[in-house]
Design an enzyme around this catalytic site. Structure first.
Site, PDB file in Angstrom:
ATOM      1  N   VAL A  37       0.870  -1.174   0.000  1.00 12.40           N
ATOM      2  CA  VAL A  37       0.000   0.000   0.000  1.00 12.40           C
ATOM      3  C   VAL A  37       0.905   1.222   0.000  1.00 12.40           C
ATOM      4  O   VAL A  37       1.907   1.256   0.709  1.00 12.40           O
ATOM      5  CB  VAL A  37      -0.928   0.007   1.244  1.00 12.40           C
ATOM      6  CG1 VAL A  37      -1.772   1.275   1.290  1.00 12.40           C
ATOM      7  CG2 VAL A  37      -1.813  -1.232   1.255  1.00 12.40           C
ATOM      8  N   GLU A  53       6.144 -14.477   3.574  1.00 10.37           N
ATOM      9  CA  GLU A  53       7.327 -14.050   4.318  1.00 10.37           C
ATOM     10  C   GLU A  53       7.189 -12.561   4.581  1.00 10.37           C
ATOM     11  O   GLU A  53       6.667 -11.829   3.753  1.00 10.37           O
ATOM     12  CB  GLU A  53       8.627 -14.292   3.524  1.00 10.37           C
ATOM     13  CG  GLU A  53       9.038 -15.735   3.432  1.00 10.37           C
ATOM     14  CD  GLU A  53       8.652 -16.356   2.096  1.00 10.37           C
ATOM     15  OE1 GLU A  53       8.186 -15.621   1.210  1.00 10.37           O
ATOM     16  OE2 GLU A  53       8.812 -17.576   1.947  1.00 10.37           O
ATOM     17  N   TYR A  65      -1.087  -9.271   9.885  1.00 16.36           N
ATOM     18  CA  TYR A  65      -1.193 -10.691   9.576  1.00 16.36           C
ATOM     19  C   TYR A  65      -1.655 -11.495  10.789  1.00 16.36           C
ATOM     20  O   TYR A  65      -2.477 -12.407  10.660  1.00 16.36           O
ATOM     21  CB  TYR A  65       0.139 -11.224   9.042  1.00 16.36           C
ATOM     22  CG  TYR A  65       0.552 -10.591   7.726  1.00 16.36           C
ATOM     23  CD1 TYR A  65      -0.360 -10.387   6.692  1.00 16.36           C
ATOM     24  CD2 TYR A  65       1.863 -10.188   7.514  1.00 16.36           C
ATOM     25  CE1 TYR A  65       0.010  -9.807   5.495  1.00 16.36           C
ATOM     26  CE2 TYR A  65       2.250  -9.608   6.306  1.00 16.36           C
ATOM     27  CZ  TYR A  65       1.319  -9.422   5.306  1.00 16.36           C
ATOM     28  OH  TYR A  65       1.693  -8.852   4.120  1.00 16.36           O
TER      29      TYR A  65
END
Length: 165
Positions: free
Chosen positions: A85, A117, A129
């Protein structure tokens, strides 16, 4: 229109138009990649991913690409290769929206799990995440080139089950 100028207007996740990444987007995506990453992918890397049929999407707002991602599909799993982003559009839910789109696509294509990763120093990405159900399952020592003059950086390998809840 200048991409930085176009992005300077406030952007929210709901104002982003999502569509597949095309060849016509590669220059803008590569420019944003250079702005956002210490060790950026090249335009050639994006062309190769497009030619290989990877899942690729861009988010457009105010006439400019402000987000993009690359997802690799393989039998039974997916691997998120790139989710970016624009720096001035972060913390607006745009990355989360793209991540959820990719996870939904992966599930629809039969993937049972998704891997990625992330630089161990990227606290914001790791937090995102984790909030989206990813957990660390490994480490790749010296995986990333240095962000500056320092040493190479380890990557955390994260995994998320895509089984329906």
């Amino acid at each position: 229109m200048n991409a930085t100028l176009a992005r300077s207007v406030a952007v929210s996740a709901t104002s982003v138009l999502w569509r597949p990444l095309t060849e016509a987007d590669i220059d803008a995506v590569a420019a944003l990649e250079r702005e956002a990453h210490a060790a950026p992918w090249t335009a050639g890397n994006f062309r190769d991913a497009l030619a290989a049929g990877y899942g690729m999407a861009v988010g457009v707002a105010n006439g400019a690409v402000i987000a993009y991602g690359v997802l690799l599909f393989s039998p039974g799993e997916a691997q998120l290769l790139n989710l970016t982003v624009a720096p001035d559009a972060q913390r607006q839910g745009i990355g989360r929206t793209l991540l959820r789109r990719f996870l939904s696509d992966a599930r629809a294509r039969g993937a049972g799990q998704c891997f990625l990763e992330v630089r161990e120093s990227n606290a914001a990405a790791i937090a995102l995440y984790a909030q989206e159900g990813f957990a660390a399952v490994g480490r790749r020592v010296g995986y990333y080139p240095p962000a500056g003059t320092g040493p190479r950086e380890d990557a955390l390998v994260l995994r998320r089950s895509l089984a329906l809840d």
